[in-house]
Every structure is written in C-alpha cells, then in structure tokens.
Scaffold this active site. Structure first.
Site, PDB file in Angstrom:
ATOM      1  N   HIS A 482       0.816  -1.214   0.000  1.00  0.00           N
ATOM      2  CA  HIS A 482       0.000   0.000   0.000  1.00  0.00           C
ATOM      3  C   HIS A 482       0.850   1.266   0.000  1.00  0.00           C
ATOM      4  CE1 HIS A 482      -3.898   1.695  -0.022  1.00  0.00           C
ATOM      5  NE2 HIS A 482      -4.499   0.699   0.622  1.00  0.00           N
ATOM      6  N   ARG A 483       2.163   1.137   0.176  1.00  0.00           N
ATOM      7  CA  ARG A 483       3.031   2.311   0.121  1.00  0.00           C
ATOM      8  C   ARG A 483       3.272   2.766  -1.309  1.00  0.00           C
ATOM      9  NH1 ARG A 483       8.100  -0.071   3.281  1.00  0.00           N
ATOM     10  NH2 ARG A 483       7.620  -1.691   1.736  1.00  0.00           N
TER      11      ARG A 483
END
Length: 511
Positions: A482-483
């Site tokens: 998700h980064r």
C-alpha cells in the site's frame, strides 16, 4: 610422500555465509579428480554441488550430513599425488607431480575446468605414506596446506565435525567407556579378557570422527576393538557390531531388578520415566528452520514486518481464455501453457501500471520503478516452495515463457536451481489453483511490491450475455504494497487482468 591439502567451504556468493551438508558424494579413501563434486550442500537459496579443486585421495571429511558449516570451514583433506604404486614403485611420485599441476584453484561453486569425474576407488592407507599407516605418528608435522590443530587432551577425542586438528591421524586418544557400560562381555568385534582389561600401547587404528563419536556415545572402548579395515583400521561397521553385542548382553541384566533395589525406588524410577516420556510427547518434534525452509521463513517474516499489504480480488470468466489456448495448441508447434498466457497478461498489465513493478528504498524514502519485469513464479518441490525467476519476461512470447517455466520447474524439482535462478524478481505470479483452492491472500515476496494469485478454474453458474450458463470461472487476487499505490491503481491492474482473461482479444492492443 603425498602432500595433504585442505579444501574449505568456498564463498557461494549472493551474501551466503553458511551451508548445510545434505549428502557426501565421496568417502574417505576415494580418488577424486580436479573439479569433481565432493559434497551436496543446501544454502538459503538452493541446493548445490561443491567441486574440489584438487586431484588426489580423500583422507578426511569434516561434518556429518545435516551439519551446518560456515563459509571457510574445512570440508575435506586431499592427499595430492597419492596413487597406487605402479611397476617399480614410482607411481606415487609421478602422480604427485601430475596432481599438483592439476589444481584448478576453484573457489566458487559452478566454476572450474569441467574435468570429468574420476571413477571412485579406494586406496589402502599404506599407499599414503609408503607402507606405514596414514600419518601414523601423532606428533608428525602437518603436511603443506594443512592447519595443525591442538592436540586432544588425554582421554578425549575431538567431536565429529569439529575443526580442531584437521590433519587426518590415527587417533592415539583413549576412548573411555561410559560408567554403566558392561565390562568383560563377549560381543562381536570385542576381545573380552578373563581378567581386567589390558592396557594396549600405541595408536588406535581409527580415522573417521564419526566412528570416534559413535563409540563414545555407546560406551565402546576402541582399544578393545579389532578393526576389519585395511591394516586393522576400525570402521563404523565394527563399532555398530560391538554396540549390538553390548545391547544384547545388557538387555537381560536390565530386565531383572538388583536384590537391593526396593519396590519404592522401582516405582519412583518408573514414575520419572513416564514423566519424562510425557514431557517429551508434549514438547513435540522439533524441525530446525534452516536451508531453503529457513530462508523462506525469514523472508516472509520480514515481509510482514516491513510491508503494509492489502488484497483485492475478483472472479473472472476464463472460458474464452481456455478456448484460445486450445486453438493455439491445435494449430501445431510447441504447446503453450496456461501459466504462460497468464504471465503474458501480467506483463501487459504491468506496462499499464508500472507502480506495481517496483520496490521501496526505505533508507532514501523513495519508490524505485523498475525498467524490466523479472517474473517470479511459485513452484512446489519436495524441499518446499521456491520462487524461480524468469528474466526479462516482458520481452518474451507465450512459447518462450512456456519453455522457460518448464526449464526452471524441472531444475526446481531436481534441486539444481542456482542462487541466480532464485533472486532478482520484481513481480510474482502465484498459481495456487494447482492445490485445488479457489482463493488466497498470499504474503508479498519481499522486496517486491505485489503478487498476483490465480485460483483453480472450475465450472460455475455464470450470467453470460444476459442468460444463466455454466462457465469456467477463476478467482484472481492481487496482494500489493500500500506504500507504492492506492486501491485505485491496484483495482485497475486487477480489472485489466480480469478483462484479458475474459476477452483475450484485449491483449491484441498491447502486442
């Protein structure tokens, strides 16, 4: 005289610092050629065979199968130039000069001269030292290339696999039996004197550390054994034969309680035995995390610690994809696998969503978009799950991908994958449908940014062109970091993959 050289575990590359001995390919007394594999080891990356850079006779091995050794630890010692004497007794000297010139200087696995392996044969120990037992004098100076270790203390023998005293000698240390070992019992291979055991002078004819350790563990006095090997050399079979004799003789004595033993002490002893057995049962079997299994455990744990992952999934109608594959294979030429078609879809999707073909540089706090797609795929083997990598998958055709998948899968099942085959992946395709499951939320293969999962393809009721029909349905899942992106990017990637599965003609736009 033979020159004894020591071969140590070489640097296996890829930052590996240790390896586990899986299988010895040579035994003490075997003749080896230059670059002949002598041991099979398992690293955190793969199973590899280690070639020896010397030609000669194996005089000692260090470490048993299952032992983990650090890089630089001794593996074997080789008597260079030791050969069976030919006519006139000049064979050893001539072989010494020739063997010395045949050292390849091999320091890395997989590099060397490629000389063919010599036929395995054994040499009598007398051939190593001109008619004397090999290195019979315990105080003799070590040969060139050998690191002399400290002398063992009286009454002690070095542990098997220890690196003290690398020079193979006929051990002169006294093996003292355990205090409870029966004395004077006539057993095969043991000389049982009528009176007190006589003290024998001179060295004990045993070379193998394994034989010494086996004798020590079972309380066998090596000085009371008569070896069946050349020149009275004590072999492992001799010790095992003696152990069986001691066990058979001690059995009846252990069944009958001694006159002074009370019922209370017997009851307490039985209770303690039951308690120990129960504790062992509760503790369970312990399996060490090492080799490939240990590396997988460490990598997955690191992925969970560092990567904030999320998963999205979608069902797709794979009927048209299956029909397209059948048409391709019916037209002649090499067969195309379903995995290759899915890989081709993956690379096309990554070209549209390059954020998922990336890695995160924590030190620089940057997302690194990678220019090439090196596609990893999960392959199940007898030693566990491995992830071989197809290099430059984005530039390959479906036929080329099929061929490369098959080649790497065969190497994985044979245990011959190299560290280069298992590293450098940028995206992973996980076909867990082969295990008969529909869906999964896999752990990302660190340091990658995403993994596409493919479930089994099974007939299911599906609304097709406004009508209910039975179609071939597959569940697709995308686990992503998700980064590097948000749900919109991950959803767009997965939706594009599903569209290509449902309508393979969509791929024509990117070909």
């Amino acid at each position: 005289m033979a020159q004894v050289l020591e071969f140590r575990l070489p640097d296996l590359g890829e930052g590996l610092t240790e390896a586990e001995i899986v299988r010895w390919l040579v035994a003490e007394g075997d003749v080896v050629a230059v670059d002949q594999p002598v041991v099979e080891v398992e690293t955190a990356k793969a199973m590899v065979e280690v070639p020896c850079p010397y030609a000669g006779v194996v005089t000692a091995r260090f470490g048993e199968e299952g032992t983990e050794l650090p890089v630089g630890a001794p593996l074997i010692t080789v008597a260079v130039g030791a050969a069976e004497p030919g006519p006139g007794g000049s064979g050893a000297s001539e072989g010494s000069a020739a063997a010395t010139e045949e050292s390849s200087g091999n320091v890395l696995v997989g590099y060397g001269t490629g000389a063919p392996a010599a036929r395995r044969r054994r040499i009598r120990p007398s051939a190593l030292s001109g008619g004397r037992p090999a290195d019979a004098a315990a105080g003799s100076a070590p040969g060139p290339g050998v690191t002399a270790g400290p002398d063992p203390a009286p009454g002690m023998a070095p542990e098997a696999g220890s690196f003290a005293g690398h020079e193979p000698v006929w051990d002169s240390a006294v093996e003292s039996p355990a205090p409870d070992a029966p004395r004077g019992v006539a057993a095969p291979g043991i000389v049982a004197p009528a009176g007190p055991a006589p003290t024998h002078e001179g060295p004990v004819a045993v070379i193998s550390p394994l034989v010494r350790r086996l004798a020590r563990e079972h309380g066998v006095d090596l000085r009371e054994l008569k070896g069946s090997g050349p020149d009275g050399l004590i072999l492992r079979a001799d010790v095992e034969h003696a152990v069986r004799g001691l066990t058979a003789a001690a059995g009846p004595q252990q069944l009958a309680p001694q006159p002074e033993t009370s019922a209370v002490s017997l009851s307490a002893s039985a209770s303690a035995s039951v308690s120990a057995s129960a504790h062992a049962a509760v503790a369970g079997e312990r399996v060490p995390l090492r080799g490939v299994r240990g590396a997988v455990a460490e990598k997955l744990s690191r992925s969970r610690r560092e990567i904030p992952d999320a998963t999205c999934w979608v069902d797709a109608d794979a009927t048209e994809l299956m029909a397209a594959r059948r048409a391709m294979n019916a037209s002649g030429g090499p067969k195309v696998s379903l995995l290759a078609l899915l890989a081709r879809i993956c690379t096309a999707a990554l070209a549209r969503y390059p954020e998922l073909n990336s890695t995160v540089d924590l030190d620089a706090r940057e997302i690194v978009l990678l220019p090439e797609v090196h596609l990893g795929f999960a392959a199940q083997t007898d030693r566990g799950l491995v992830v071989p990598v197809v290099r430059a998958a984005h530039g390959r055709t479906a036929e080329s991908l099929t061929e490369e998948f098959q080649r790497l899968t065969d190497k994985a099942r044979q245990g011959s994958l190299t560290p280069a085959d298992l590293t450098g992946g940028t995206f992973t395709l996980n076909n867990y449908g082969v295990f008969g499951v529909d869906g999964s939320t896999p752990i990302i293969n660190h340091p990658e940014a995403a993994m596409l999962g493919v479930g089994r393809i099974v007939p299911k009721p599906w609304v097709h062109q406004g009508e209910l029909a039975v179609r071939q349905v597959v569940q697709l899942s995308l686990t992503f970091d998700h980064r590097v992106c948000d749900g919109g990017t991950a959803g767009g990637f997965l939706r594009y993959v599903a569209d290509c599965v449902e309508q393979p003609a969509v791929l024509l736009r990117t070909l």
